[in-house]
Design a protein around this motif. Structure first.
Motif, PDB file in Angstrom:
ATOM      1  N   SER A 229       3.964   2.709  13.569  1.00  0.00           N
ATOM      2  CA  SER A 229       3.302   1.956  12.508  1.00  0.00           C
ATOM      3  C   SER A 229       1.859   1.708  12.917  1.00  0.00           C
ATOM      4  CB  SER A 229       4.009   0.613  12.267  1.00  0.00           C
ATOM      5  OG  SER A 229       5.388   0.802  12.038  1.00  0.00           O
ATOM      6  N   THR A 283      -2.187   1.702  16.651  1.00  0.00           N
ATOM      7  CA  THR A 283      -0.956   2.478  16.458  1.00  0.00           C
ATOM      8  C   THR A 283       0.082   1.919  17.414  1.00  0.00           C
ATOM      9  OG1 THR A 283      -2.211   4.454  15.852  1.00  0.00           O
ATOM     10  CG2 THR A 283       0.074   4.761  16.494  1.00  0.00           C
ATOM     11  N   LEU A 288       9.080  -3.689  13.593  1.00  0.00           N
ATOM     12  CA  LEU A 288       8.145  -4.713  13.144  1.00  0.00           C
ATOM     13  C   LEU A 288       8.863  -6.004  12.764  1.00  0.00           C
ATOM     14  CD1 LEU A 288       5.730  -2.581  10.934  1.00  0.00           C
ATOM     15  CD2 LEU A 288       5.394  -3.334  13.292  1.00  0.00           C
ATOM     16  N   ILE A 483      -0.235  -5.421   8.391  1.00  0.00           N
ATOM     17  CA  ILE A 483       0.627  -4.250   8.527  1.00  0.00           C
ATOM     18  C   ILE A 483       0.209  -3.224   7.487  1.00  0.00           C
ATOM     19  CG2 ILE A 483       2.991  -3.380   8.464  1.00  0.00           C
ATOM     20  CD1 ILE A 483       3.953  -6.193   9.136  1.00  0.00           C
ATOM     21  N   ARG A 485       0.852  -0.060   5.331  1.00  0.00           N
ATOM     22  CA  ARG A 485       1.998   0.669   4.799  1.00  0.00           C
ATOM     23  C   ARG A 485       1.587   2.103   4.454  1.00  0.00           C
ATOM     24  NH1 ARG A 485       6.241  -2.569   6.215  1.00  0.00           N
ATOM     25  NH2 ARG A 485       5.768  -4.746   5.676  1.00  0.00           N
ATOM     26  N   THR A 487       1.400   4.853   6.187  1.00  0.00           N
ATOM     27  CA  THR A 487       0.486   5.565   7.087  1.00  0.00           C
ATOM     28  C   THR A 487       0.994   6.945   7.444  1.00  0.00           C
ATOM     29  OG1 THR A 487       1.575   4.499   8.963  1.00  0.00           O
ATOM     30  CG2 THR A 487      -0.398   3.438   8.083  1.00  0.00           C
TER      31      THR A 487
END
Length: 783
Positions: A229, A283, A288, A483, A485, A487
Motif C-alpha cells: 500500500s 510504500t 492496514l 491512505i 487507494r 495504487t
C-alpha cells in the motif's frame, strides 16, 4: 539380560527419544550420552573421549574444510555456468544435468555443502528457463544424497562404516570401494527421477524468465501484491523532521516501510535514521488494520497526575535491583533474545549502565557485566533470581535513582477505543504507544503483573510506564496519515539500481532457528526488510517479527544492494541469487581442485590414510589462501563433529557389553529364516527407517556393531554387511527432517512433508532393490 546390557539399552532408548523429539540439540544429546556411559562404567574414561581423536571424526571435519575451499574459490559458479550451457531448456535434460553434477560433486564434497552451493545456481536456472524451482530442487538434493554413496569421503556414514571395519580388525574401505555399488545406485536414481519421479514432483510457484526474482514470482509465491500500500504524510504533520525510528511508524502500525517517494528526489530506501518530511509518500508492506483502527476512535485518555513506584508493589509484588554477575552465562545476549519476561517472570522497568539510566529501548542491548536492572515481580520469582548465579540481587531498589516516578501514569480506555475487547498481548500498546502496562484497575480493584491474555474493557484504567503525552500525540499524528487507494501493484517499483528484492534461506550453519526476528533485532542488525516468510508452501506476511524461525524457512527480502551484499557474507543465510553474492576467489579455484585431487590420489594409491591426507589437504587449503583460518573454522559443522564424537562411545559400549549381540540375534531371529537376502534387506530397512528420524551418522554408529555381530554369527562378509548399513543410512529421502539437504530445499521449493514421501518412498525401494542385486556382485555376502 545382564545389568550392563540393560543400562546400555536404557541409554540407547534415552538418546533415541531425544533425537526424535528434538527437545535438546543433537550435539548436546551426544555429550550427555558420553557422560552417562562414563558415569555408569560402561566405558572407561579414555574410551568415553576417544571419539574426539577418532580418525573418522578427524576426516569429517577436514572434509568440511576441503569442501569450503571448493566453495569459496567459485567452483560452484563455474559448474553452474557449465550446467546452463549443457542442459539447455528441457526439463529432463536439466534434471539429469543437475543430478549428475550434484552427485559427482557430492562424491568428493560434503553433500549438504553441495546443495548449499548449487541452490542459488539451480534457482537462477529455473528463472532463466521458465521452470518451477520445485521441479528442480528435489532432484538436486536427491542427486547429492545419491552421489555421496559413491566414495569413502562422500558422506559421514561411509567414513564411519569404514572406521567400524578397522576397529573390528578388518581392512577398511578404500576411497573408491563404494564406487561400483554407489555409481549403479546413482544411475538408477537418475533414471527413476526422469521416468517416474518427475511425474510425482509438485509444481509450486512460477518460473521467472529474466534471471531475477521478478514481481510476478514474489506476488504469486509470497502473495505480496495484496499487502502493498501507499500512505502519505500530511504537509503539516508532527512527523516532519522525525527519524523513521522515532516516528514509530513501523512498530506502531505493524508495517514495513519499503520506500519513500519524495518530491524532487529519487526514491529513498529508508534506514532507521532516515528523516521524514511532510508530503512523503511511503510504500509499505503489511495489513492496514492498525492504521484503520486508529482512525476509528480515541486510543487512550490520560488521567490525573504522575504515579509513584509505591503503586507498583503490594504484599505479593516486590521491586528489586538485579545486577548481571561477571560470570553470567547471559553475557552478550539481549533481554529480547533471552525472552526475559517469560523465562524469569519479572518485568524490567529500567536499566542502569555506566552511571546513567535508560527507560526504553534497552531490551535489544547485549548484556555486560555490571549492568543493573530495576525489576518488578512476584515474591517467588524474586527468590528464584536471588538463587541464580547469573544475578546479584540487592535487598531493595533505590527507585528514585531511576527517576521512574516521572514516567508512571494512569490511562483510561474510553468507549469506542480500538483497544476495546482485545487481549493485552494483541493490543500493541508497547509497539504502538511505547507504553508498558504494569497493572490494571478494573471496578476499583488493582491487579499488578497482569496476564498478557487478559481482555481489555472500556473503562479499564491502566498503570503504564512511558512518555504517555508524547507517545499519544505521536499516535494522533499517525491517525492523520493518508491512505492512498487504487495504487495498483507497486512491487516492480521497489527494484532499482540501488535496491532489489531477493530470496534467502537459512544456511546449514545458521544459529538462528528457534529465535525470532525481534529477538535478533533483524532490521537494525542487517538493515534490510523481511517482506514474507515461506514455510512448507505457506506464505506468512503478518507479525513476522514474532515468528520462531526454522530450518527450511525462505525469506523474501528488500533492501539496498549494499546491505544485501553484506547479508550475503553472513554465515546464517544463503541468498538465492548470483546477482548479489561475495566475489569468489576464482584464481584459487585450480589450487582448490588440485588439492582435492591430491588427497584422493594419495589415499587411492595407499600413500596416506584418509584422515592424514584430509588434514594435510585442509591445511594446504588455508596455506594457499583458498580459505582464511577463520573461514576454515566457520566451514566446519561443529555440531556434526561433536555429535559423532559423542556417540562413538555408545557403539563401543554396545559391542563390549553384548548389547550388539543381543540385538543382532533379534534381527536374525526375525528375518534370518527367510535367507541371507531377506536378512540384508531387513538391515537396510531398519537402517533407512532410523535415518528418517535420527542423524545418519548416529544411525551408522548404532547399526555398525549390530551388523558386524550379525556377520560374525552367520559367517557373512563384514564388508558387505557394513556397506549395506552405510547405504541405508544415506538413503534419507522420505522426509524433510531425514537429512539437512532436504531441509535446505524445503522453503525455496515450497515443498510440503508429503512431497518428500511421495517421491522418496518409491526411490528408497529402488535403492534397496539395486543394492540387493548389485552388492553381492562386487562384495559377495560369503567370504
Amino acid at each position: 539380560m545382564t545389568l550392563q546390557i540393560g543400562l546400555t539399552l536404557a541409554i540407547l532408548f534415552f538418546a533415541v527419544v531425544l533425537f526424535i523429539t528434538e527437545r535438546i540439540r543433537v550435539d548436546l544429546v551426544a555429550l550427555l550420552v558420553l557422560g552417562l556411559l562414563a558415569l555408569t562404567g560402561l566405558v572407561t574414561p579414555q574410551e568415553a573421549i576417544s571419539g574426539f581423536s577418532n580418525p573418522a571424526v578427524v576426516t569429517v571435519w577436514a572434509v568440511f574444510v576441503l569442501s569450503g575451499g571448493m566453495s569459496r574459490t567459485g567452483v560452484a559458479n563455474i559448474v553452474g555456468q557449465w550446467m546452463i550451457r549443457v542442459a539447455g531448456q528441457g526439463e529432463v535434460r536439466l534434471m539429469v544435468t543437475i543430478m549428475v553434477v550434484g552427485g559427482v560433486m557430492s562424491a568428493f564434497m560434503n553433500n549438504v555443502g553441495v546443495v548449499a552451493l548449487l541452490l542459488p545456481v539451480v534457482i537462477n536456472i529455473a528463472r532463466q528457463t521458465g521452470h518451477q524451482p520445485s521441479r528442480l530442487l528435489m532432484p538436486l538434493a536427491t542427486g547429492s544424497l545419491l552421489g555421496g554413496m559413491m566414495t569413502l569421503i562422500g558422506t559421514p556414514p561411509n567414513i564411519l562404516a569404514s572406521d567400524a571395519l578397522r576397529d573390528a580388525g578388518f581392512p577398511p574401505f578404500g576411497i573408491f570401494d563404494f564406487a561400483p555399488v554407489g555409481v549403479t545406485i546413482t544411475v538408477a536414481g537418475v533414471l527413476f527421477m526422469v521416468l517416474i519421479g518427475r511425474r510425482l514432483l509438485p509444481s509450486h510457484g512460477e518460473g521467472g524468465g529474466d534471471g531475477s526474482l521478478g514481481s510476478a514470482m514474489a506476488k504469486h509465491a509470497y502473495q505480496m501484491g495484496e499487502r502493498l500500500s501507499v500512505v502519505q504524510i500530511p504537509e503539516d504533520s508532527p512527523l516532519d523532521g522525525m527519524s523513521l525510528e522515532e516516528s514509530r511508524l513501523g512498530t506502531a502500525l505493524g508495517l514495513t516501510i519499503l520506500q519513500i517517494d519524495r518530491k524532487g528526489r529519487d526514491s529513498i530506501i529508508p534506514e532507521l535514521n532516515t528523516r521524514l518530511q511532510g508530503g512523503d509518500r511511503l510504500t509499505v508492506a503489511g495489513r492496514l488494520d492498525m492504521l484503520e483502527n486508529l482512525k476509528g476512535g480515541q486510543f487512550l485518555e490520560i488521567e490525573g497526575d504522575f504515579l509513584t513506584v509505591s503503586d507498583l508493589v503490594d504484599e505479593s509484588i516486590s521491586m528489586v535491583e538485579v545486577t548481571i554477575s561477571p560470570r553470567s552465562k547471559l553475557l552478550g545476549k539481549s533481554l529480547l533474545q533471552l525472552d526475559f519476561r517469560k523465562v524469569y517472570g519479572v518485568i524490567v522497568l529500567a536499566m542502569w549502565r555506566n552511571g546513567s539510566n535508560m527507560h526504553s529501548r534497552f531490551d535489544s542491548i547485549p548484556l555486560e557485566p555490571g549492568d543493573t536492572f530495576l525489576v518488578q515481580g512476584e515474591i517467588e520469582h524474586i527468590k528464584a533470581l536471588r538463587s541464580s548465579s547469573d544475578f546479584l540481587v540487592s535487598g531493595g531498589a533505590e527507585a528514585p535513582d531511576y527517576e521512574l516516578d516521572a514516567r508512571l501514569r494512569m490511562v483510561r480506555i474510553p468507549p469506542g477505543s480500538p483497544l476495546e475487547d482485545k487481549p493485552l498481548a494483541q493490543s500493541r500498546l508497547s509497539e504502538a504507544a511505547g507504553l508498558a502496562v504494569l497493572g490494571i484497575v478494573r471496578n476499583g480493584t488493582k491487579r499488578l503483573l497482569v496476564n498478557p491474555q487478559d481482555t481489555l474493557q472500556p473503562g479499564d484504567r491502566l498503570i503504564v510506564k512511558g512518555n504517555a503525552e508524547q507517545n499519544l500525540d505521536l499516535l494522533q499524528a499517525l491517525q492523520n496519515l493518508i491512505i492512498e487507494r487504487g495504487t495498483g501493484d507497486r512491487l516492480s517499483d521497489l527494484e532499482s539500481e540501488d535496491a532489489t528484492i531477493v530470496e534467502a534461506v537459512l544456511s546449514p550453519h545458521s544459529t538462528l532457528p528457534g529465535t525470532t526476528l525481534r529477538q535478533i533485532d533483524f532490521r537494525r542488525l542487517y538493515g534490510v526488510n523481511v517482506l514474507s516468510i515461506l514455510r512448507e508452501g505457506r506464505a506468512y506476511r503478518s507479525d513476522l517479527a514474532n515468528i520462531s524461525l526454522r530450518f527450511g524457512d525462505t525469506f523474501l527480502l528488500h533492501g539496498s544492494r549494499d546491505r544485501l551484499n553484506l547479508l550475503s557474507k553472513d554465515r546464517n543465510f544463503i541468498l538465492l541469487t548470483d546477482e548479489i553474492a561475495p566475489s569468489p576467489r576464482i584464481r584459487k579455484a585450480p589450487l582448490a581442485v588440485g588439492i582435492m585431487l591430491s588427497v584422493v590420489v594419495s589415499v587411492m594409491v595407499g600413500w596416506l590414510p584418509i584422515s592424514i591426507a584430509a588434514v594435510i589437504g585442509a591445511s594446504l587449503i588455508v596455506l594457499t589462501g583458498c580459505l582464511s583460518m577463520e573461514e576454515a573454522y566457520r566451514e566446519i559443522d561443529w555440531r556434526a563433529v561433536f555429535l559423532i564424537a559423542g556417540m562413538l562411545p555408545l557403539g563401543i559400549a554396545m559391542d563390549s557389553t553384548g548389547t550388539a549381540s543381543l540385538l543382532a540375534n533379534g534381527v536374525v531371529t526375525l528375518v534370518g529364516n527367510y535367507g541371507i537376502t531377506a536378512l540384508i534387506a531387513g538391515l537396510f530397512v531398519l537402517t533407512t527407517m532410523a535415518s528418517q528420524v535420527m542423524p545418519n551418522p548416529v544411525v551408522t554408529v548404532l547399526m555398525a556393531p549390530i551388523a558386524l555381530t550379525t556377520a560374525a554369527n552367520l559367517n557373512l562378509s563384514p564388508s558387505a554387511v557394513i556397506m549395506v548399513v552405510a547405504i541405508g543410512a544415506s538413503a534419507s529421502f522420505l522426509s524433510p527432517v531425514g537429512h539437512p539437504a532436504n531441509v535446505l530445499i524445503m522453503g525455496p521449493g515450497g515443498y510440503r512433508f508429503k512431497d518428500y514421501t511421495r517421491v522418496g518412498l518409491p526411490l528408497t525401494l529402488v535403492v534397496m532393490v539395486v543394492t540387493l542385486l548389485v552388492l553381492p556382485i562386487f562384495w559377495p555376502y560369503t567370504p
